[in-house]
Design a protein around this motif. Sequence first.
Motif, PDB file in Angstrom:
ATOM      1  N   LEU A  65       0.847  -1.208   0.000  1.00  0.00           N
ATOM      2  CA  LEU A  65       0.000   0.000   0.000  1.00  0.00           C
ATOM      3  C   LEU A  65       0.879   1.254   0.000  1.00  0.00           C
ATOM      4  O   LEU A  65       0.587   2.244  -0.677  1.00  0.00           O
ATOM      5  N   ALA A  68       2.834   1.603  -3.484  1.00  0.00           N
ATOM      6  CA  ALA A  68       2.003   2.114  -4.584  1.00  0.00           C
ATOM      7  C   ALA A  68       1.831   3.633  -4.484  1.00  0.00           C
ATOM      8  O   ALA A  68       1.859   4.340  -5.498  1.00  0.00           O
ATOM      9  N   ARG A  69       1.672   4.118  -3.254  1.00  0.00           N
ATOM     10  CA  ARG A  69       1.456   5.552  -3.075  1.00  0.00           C
ATOM     11  C   ARG A  69       2.741   6.365  -3.197  1.00  0.00           C
ATOM     12  O   ARG A  69       2.725   7.516  -3.609  1.00  0.00           O
ATOM     13  N   SER A  74       1.887  10.314  -3.915  1.00  0.00           N
ATOM     14  CA  SER A  74       0.596  10.868  -3.486  1.00  0.00           C
ATOM     15  C   SER A  74       0.484  11.065  -1.975  1.00  0.00           C
ATOM     16  O   SER A  74      -0.526  11.549  -1.486  1.00  0.00           O
ATOM     17  N   LEU A  75       1.513  10.670  -1.225  1.00  0.00           N
ATOM     18  CA  LEU A  75       1.405  10.775   0.240  1.00  0.00           C
ATOM     19  C   LEU A  75       1.760  12.182   0.718  1.00  0.00           C
ATOM     20  O   LEU A  75       2.819  12.703   0.361  1.00  0.00           O
ATOM     21  N   ASN A  76       0.903  12.759   1.542  1.00  0.00           N
ATOM     22  CA  ASN A  76       1.318  13.991   2.216  1.00  0.00           C
ATOM     23  C   ASN A  76       1.881  13.597   3.594  1.00  0.00           C
ATOM     24  O   ASN A  76       1.959  12.399   3.927  1.00  0.00           O
ATOM     25  N   THR A  78       0.775  13.749   6.660  1.00  0.00           N
ATOM     26  CA  THR A  78      -0.129  13.019   7.564  1.00  0.00           C
ATOM     27  C   THR A  78      -0.290  11.573   7.107  1.00  0.00           C
ATOM     28  O   THR A  78      -0.188  10.636   7.897  1.00  0.00           O
ATOM     29  N   GLU A  79      -0.528  11.388   5.810  1.00  0.00           N
ATOM     30  CA  GLU A  79      -0.678  10.020   5.274  1.00  0.00           C
ATOM     31  C   GLU A  79       0.619   9.232   5.418  1.00  0.00           C
ATOM     32  O   GLU A  79       0.599   8.041   5.745  1.00  0.00           O
ATOM     33  N   LEU A  82       0.804   8.082   9.009  1.00  0.00           N
ATOM     34  CA  LEU A  82      -0.196   7.051   9.318  1.00  0.00           C
ATOM     35  C   LEU A  82       0.151   5.713   8.672  1.00  0.00           C
ATOM     36  O   LEU A  82       0.048   4.661   9.310  1.00  0.00           O
ATOM     37  N   MET A  83       0.574   5.754   7.427  1.00  0.00           N
ATOM     38  CA  MET A  83       0.866   4.503   6.723  1.00  0.00           C
ATOM     39  C   MET A  83       2.070   3.782   7.335  1.00  0.00           C
ATOM     40  O   MET A  83       2.064   2.558   7.467  1.00  0.00           O
ATOM     41  N   ALA A  85       3.043   4.094  10.426  1.00  0.00           N
ATOM     42  CA  ALA A  85       2.619   3.607  11.750  1.00  0.00           C
ATOM     43  C   ALA A  85       1.825   2.308  11.611  1.00  0.00           C
ATOM     44  O   ALA A  85       1.944   1.401  12.445  1.00  0.00           O
TER      45      ALA A  85
END
Lengths: 250, 183
Positions: A65, A68-69, A74-76, A78-79, A82-83, A85
């Motif tokens: 996951l 791919a991002r 595409s991850l900022n 915050t994302e 979270l990812m 973690a």
Amino acid sequence: MSKAPADLLRRIAQLEERRGLLIVFEGPDGSGKTTQRKLLKSWLKGEGHEVVTTKWSSSDLIKPLIKARKQVRSLNATEFSLMHACDFRHRLETEVLPALCAGKTVIADRYFFTALARDVTRGSDLNWVMNLYSPIFWPDAVFYFQVSPETSGKRIAAERKPSYYESGQDITHLADAHDSYREFIGAVLGQYRGLASIFDFVTVDAEQSIYDQHQFIRSLFKKSARKKWTEYNVAAIADWLNNRPEMRIE
Amino acid sequence: MTVEKGKLIALEGLNDRELLREGKQLLRARSGERAGGVSQWGASGLFFQLRQSTCPEIPSPKTLLMLYAADLEFRLRWEILPLMEEGLDVVAAPYVETASAFGVAAGIDAEWVERLFAFAPKPEAAFRLRKPSAESKGMPSHCFHILAGASGHWKKRSGIKPLNECLARLKALPAGTPSKKGK
């Protein structure tokens, strides 16, 4: 002081009796963690330990996951937090804790301190990031590979072009990955310095020879004391046991 | 001329189809020409991808909640906030309360859950679906479905019924679609 119920403490004490050690290697890219991790693993195996390695962002479930991002950038911030973690928690619950409870020694190539250093540099709030990893499962020892930003940058440049997120281009917005890496890693190392003093890391001078570093790690490993789970890790283990009824009763 | 920011309205519940239908009604009733759209779980594709995984270990409730949070951040960035910037109202269906209720029903510390969602802006108003008992019989939102029975994981691991617990917690919110325009 812990207010955990007596039966939980008894169960944790039972697990403690035969558990393995959790050793963490922390530090920036290009600090030689992987080399030292492999050397320690070989040495420990020779000493009769059963050794398991866990690497940052490597869980079978979450890694695809994240990958791919990252590929499509595409991850900022915050994302990103979270990812990572999610990946950490999944590995902790399904790889690290089961291995420790089976008496294996676990060497973690990066731990949640990596997230604290990187995510805070990316602008995430330290307390919010800490919460993602709470209750924290404390390792027995943390070896911090200290290296200058210049050395880290040179070692990386000699091997490869750092990726978009590795070089911090998402926050520096610099076009050149190497320039961005130098700027980003300087800030990350600033965070690491603070963490090293707060969390009492064992600092390894990563500019020394590979042999000297390995000897230093071996000698400290022999001396390192276990962190008693019944003192340090009650909340984290209770959290884990909550989803593992098969582990609750012996 | 500066455009007045649109409003964020939360509609909480577990059934995707119901949430979309009632979300549209809610938007029509409250916003009229300022209706932007309904934002639903899963827009980031995270849960779709998760369900394709062949990994035998499924995520714990805490890991799932963090995935919901990552998905929510995606929705805020790409769906919710851009429409609000254009002056349009958005119904987030579901938003934070459903995930929080689910987390607490799963035994996760309420303060931890609250801190997790600290990045999400407070909605102007929050509602829940009108028929919580009926919706639980339907197909729950697939992100909840992972835990709620698709693999039998939840029942095996905890012995409680998180969907019903979750719905019970959501009952604190006002039910249904308000008939009058505006608040």
